[in-house]
Scaffold this motif. Structure first.
Motif: not given
Length: 309
Positions: A282-301
């Motif tokens: 759960a922590r690995v999967l959650g961490g990957l989701i967080v990383l995907v989210g912040v990468i998408l946010t960085r691209v959008a910025l």
């Protein structure tokens, strides 16, 4: 056909890449080492004391490099405000959260700094594409999964929620600090701003910690823990900040921000490999989701920065 970059420019970028990767790995290493020290030392005293060391290291680097150290009188009030947000508040929340939660959880949640940066940019008038909002929602959804630490049941406890909220407040404080530092970094240089705000913030937090803690706690540290305390003051803050300034000078903000995603990798990896922090699915999967989210946010910025407002 795109012409090849001059050899000097390629060497400069390679040095910037190397310095930034080293800085992010050092920053990630602070999580497991800090957890060990906090088993013996109070969070506020630990955070304040190690940042005093870090501030002195950064000022010593300025002196050795013969960089300007003096700060114009008009900037002192702003630097004190930045120190309150980016060091005193940030480190108080960081230490208190670390004492309550696993280091792997903290290193993952702190990546939401990018999401908070996007929200602050949007509040400041910058256009944020839908991709950015999708990234923000994904990042915080991943945080919920990391904190819950289970894929088949709700396990959220009061202590876990308190720790997670402290981590999120720390991430917000750091995002606000980085945003407000930008104009001062441009005029005074990032290293000078970071050196003074680190030392000022630590000196502001230290008397607060002494209201609750006693300096005699240092006597409880054995040689191993004393070395961990010293390490987390010198390397993940002092040396890492120096590496980031090299990266910013040679690579620019966007490329440095990409490398910042290595921080949770270092934090989670070291915590699991050397300090027994359990690494669940759960922590690995959650961490990957967080990383995907912040990468998408960085691209959008980055996309939003290219669109006139």
């Amino acid at each position: 056909m795109t012409p090849a970059a001059p050899s000097g420019q390629r060497g400069s970028r390679f040095t910037g890449d190397l310095a930034t990767i080293g800085a992010t790995m050092l920053m990630g290493s602070s999580y497991p080492f800090a957890k060990e020290v906090l088993a013996t030392m109070s969070p506020l005293l630990y955070s304040a004391s190690r940042y005093v060391v870090a501030g002195l290291v950064l000022l010593a680097v300025l002196f050795v490099m013969r960089r300007p150290m003096a700060v114009p009188r008009r900037d002192w009030l702003a630097l004190i405000g930045l120190a309150l947000i980016g060091v005193a508040l940030f480190q108080a929340c960081w230490g208190l959260a670390m004492a309550r939660t696993a280091p792997s959880l903290g290193s993952i949640i702190m990546t939401t700094t990018t999401a908070f940066s996007a929200i602050l940019a949007w509040l400041g008038g910058r256009r944020l594409p839908a991709l950015g909002w999708l990234g923000i929602v994904s990042a915080f959804a991943g945080v919920v999964l990391v904190v819950n630490n289970s894929l088949d049941e709700i396990t959220l406890a009061h202590a876990d929620l308190n720790g997670a909220l402290l981590w999120l407040l720390a991430a917000f404080a750091w995002a606000l600090y980085v945003e407000r530092c930008a104009p001062h970094n441009a005029r005074l240089g990032a290293l000078r701003v970071w050196a003074w705000t680190t030392l000022i913030g630590a000196l502001l937090l230290l008397p607060v910690s002494l209201l609750f803690d006693r300096p005699s706690e240092f006597a409880n540290l054995d040689t191993r823990l004393a070395l961990y305390w010293l390490y987390t003051g010198i390397f993940p803050v002092g040396v890492a900040y120096l590496g980031l300034t090299v990266g910013l000078d040679r690579l620019g903000v966007s490329r440095v921000m990409v490398y910042m995603y290595l921080i949770p990798v270092a934090g989670v990896g070291l915590s699991a490999a050397f300090f027994g922090d359990p690494l669940t699915l759960a922590r690995v999967l959650g961490g990957l989701i967080v990383l995907v989210g912040v990468i998408l946010t960085r691209v959008a910025l980055d996309r939003g920065a290219r669109v006139p407002v």
